[in-house]
Write a protein that holds these residues in place. Structure first.
Motif, mmCIF file in Angstrom:
data_model
loop_
_atom_site.group_PDB
_atom_site.id
_atom_site.type_symbol
_atom_site.label_atom_id
_atom_site.label_comp_id
_atom_site.label_asym_id
_atom_site.label_seq_id
_atom_site.Cartn_x
_atom_site.Cartn_y
_atom_site.Cartn_z
ATOM 1 N N ASN A 358 0.834 -1.209 0.000
ATOM 2 C CA ASN A 358 0.000 0.000 0.000
ATOM 3 C C ASN A 358 0.867 1.256 0.000
ATOM 4 O O ASN A 358 0.585 2.231 0.699
ATOM 5 C CB ASN A 358 -0.935 -0.016 1.206
ATOM 6 N N ILE A 375 -4.720 -3.969 7.663
ATOM 7 C CA ILE A 375 -5.667 -3.705 6.575
ATOM 8 C C ILE A 375 -6.871 -4.624 6.724
ATOM 9 O O ILE A 375 -6.728 -5.823 6.966
ATOM 10 C CB ILE A 375 -4.984 -3.927 5.209
ATOM 11 N N GLU A 379 -10.276 -5.386 1.441
ATOM 12 C CA GLU A 379 -9.631 -4.242 0.792
ATOM 13 C C GLU A 379 -8.612 -4.724 -0.242
ATOM 14 O O GLU A 379 -7.957 -5.742 -0.069
ATOM 15 C CB GLU A 379 -8.940 -3.353 1.827
ATOM 16 N N THR A 397 -6.365 -8.558 -3.173
ATOM 17 C CA THR A 397 -7.553 -8.384 -2.330
ATOM 18 C C THR A 397 -7.419 -9.304 -1.129
ATOM 19 O O THR A 397 -7.457 -10.532 -1.263
ATOM 20 C CB THR A 397 -8.842 -8.715 -3.104
#
Length: 519
Positions: A358, A375, A379, A397
């Motif tokens: 990320n 996370i 997401e 994902t």
């Protein structure tokens, strides 16, 4: 007579000695009283302060830490957990175990139904602990440690202004040692800590610990941030500790670690000690990590952590050289990818090196584990990887890890040779053999697994020192597949002292890389 004369002589001498001693005592007392100065006749201390020059920029230091303590101390509370044990006593244990062995009740004409076990007595024994907590909302939510409230039947909260409240546990997370409790009574005027950003901390920053060590309420200690990203060796827990030398002792757990701005940057949780007390090494949970867990517990009742579905390991110098990585490259090596899991679905492969998640760099396996866990499942996040010395970005994902679920490696298949002939080959202290059915069972692997099995290791060899074990399965050598002893011999025969070698091994269903320089 002679004896008597001596006695007569001794009596006057003893009397004379007593008189002389009394005279000396009276004289000394009278002299001391006469020699005492009058009150106020002596000046104590220097008349003027010693002149000490200090730079103007140090002037704020005179009150800075006291000002911070004045603002932050009211937001730190005592958390007093109580465990209640109920013990049942019988007033007459003889009747309880033997009833009426002599038949006295029948002899006295008492009816059978009147025979009863004597009354029992219940006694409660309370055991109290002591920890700290930080008020994070005006209506009474308090952040503390799991180990402070674990197993408590009652929880009492005491504030710095001596108010006392009962509290309920809202949620706990043993994997991070975080817990949230809430005051039962309706309140809306509690002082609240300001939550800072622990990601901005640097080693050397000021750190102030506030808590209740040894029941000494509202104690303030000062130090610095000694290090960041510390772990204590328990790989099952999520750890990313702030290390500080601000004194932390039993009772500080759950208390505040604040920065020079008075912002809450950590929750004090443990110390390193050989004596049971302070030794200059304390640990706190970063507030960014604790806040995410706290919000999950309050809003969802549990902690939802992302799951990637890989086995990971740190990159040591030998592994770095084997993968031709530059000294500046930081990242985490993928040792295995579980079939059908998010990493597999996104195209991540064994041997990839993850360098960011990320858009945040990862420098260690613990970094990657914590980054993914922070996370929420569902997401989609970009992972930057290195594969064959080229950078790629893959979108993954994340899902939630299933509890007590077994995961299968992506790379398994039929053994090309499928031979029952047990041949041996030796290298670097390893004695290897083809995976026969019998050896597959001994090694605890599927009979169709590709590779060769280590059936013996010289305990004095380099491979033994590097942590390679008997019945490990060699799947690759220097990133080339090993399906049989023929491959094993071919890939090892030309290796020389000083060169790097990297094994891909399978142990107890998990794969990992092991690299070292040949000595």
């Amino acid at each position: 007579m002679k004896r008597f004369a001596v006695a007569q002589t001794l009596i006057p001498i003893s009397i004379l000695s007593a008189l002389i001693g009394g005279a000396i005592f009276i004289y000394s007392c009278s002299f001391a009283n006469a020699d005492r100065p009058e009150k106020g006749s002596i000046t104590f201390g220097a008349v003027k302060k010693t002149p000490i020059s200090s730079a103007a920029q140090f002037t704020p230091f005179r009150t800075m830490f006291a000002d911070i303590a004045e603002k932050v101390v009211p937001t730190v509370v005592q958390v007093i957990p109580t465990k209640i044990d109920t013990v049942i006593f019988s007033n007459n244990p003889f009747y309880q175990f033997f009833g009426d062995p002599f038949g006295l009740n029948d002899f006295m004409g008492k009816r059978q139904q009147q025979r009863r076990v004597p009354p029992v007595e219940k006694r409660e024994y309370k055991q109290q602990g002591l920890g700290s907590g930080v008020i994070v909302s005006a209506d009474g939510y308090i952040l503390t440690n799991y180990h402070v409230v674990a197993g408590a039947d009652e929880i009492e909260i005491k504030t710095s202004d001596n108010r006392s409240f009962e509290a309920d546990v809202i949620g706990t997370d043993s994997l991070s040692d975080v817990a949230v409790v809430k005051i039962k009574e309706k309140v809306n005027d509690l002082p609240v800590a300001y939550l800072g950003d622990s990601d901005k901390l640097r080693p050397g920053d000021w750190a102030i610990a506030i808590g209740n060590p040894f029941s000494l309420a509202s104690s303030v200690t000062l130090g610095i941030v000694s290090a960041l990203g510390r772990t204590t060796g328990n790989s099952n827990n999520y750890q990313n500790f702030i290390q500080t030398d601000a004194a932390i002792n039993p009772g500080n757990s759950g208390g505040a670690l604040v920065n020079i701005e008075g912002e809450l940057v950590g929750i004090n949780t443990m110390i390193y000690t050989q004596s049971g007390g302070y030794m200059g090494i304390g640990f706190a949970i970063p507030i960014n990590m604790a806040r995410k867990i706290m919000e999950d517990l309050i809003y969802e009742g549990k902690v939802n952590r992302g799951w990637l579905g890989v086995m990971i390991q740190d990159i040591d110098p030998a592994t770095r050289e084997a993968f031709n990585l530059s000294p500046e490259t930081k990242g985490v090596l993928i040792g295995d990818v579980f079939k059908g899991q998010p990493a597999d679905n996104a195209g991540i492969r064994r041997g990839d090196i993850v360098i960011s998640v990320n858009n945040h760099p990862v420098r260690s396996a613990n970094d990657l584990r914590n980054s993914i866990a922070a996370i929420h499942p569902g997401e989609k996040v970009p992972l930057e990887i290195i594969r064959n010395n080229k950078k790629l970005i893959l979108n993954v994902t994340l899902t939630e890890r299933g509890s007590n679920k077994l995961y299968q490696s992506t790379k398994t298949g039929s053994n090309n040779e499928n031979t029952e002939k047990e041949e041996h080959a030796a290298y670097l202290g390893i004695t290897a053999a083809n995976l026969t059915l019998e050896l597959s069972q001994k090694a605890g692997v599927d009979k169709d697994t590709k590779g060769v099995v280590i059936i013996e290791i010289d305990p004095n060899s380099q491979v033994a020192q590097e942590g390679i074990n008997q019945f490990d399965i060699i799947l690759e050598i220097n990133k080339k597949p090993v399906s049989s002893l023929k491959d094993f011999k071919s890939l090892t025969k030309n290796l020389k002292t000083g060169e790097s070698i990297i094994f891909l091994l399978q142990r107890q269903g998990n794969t990992f890389f092991k690299a070292f320089k040949i000595r």
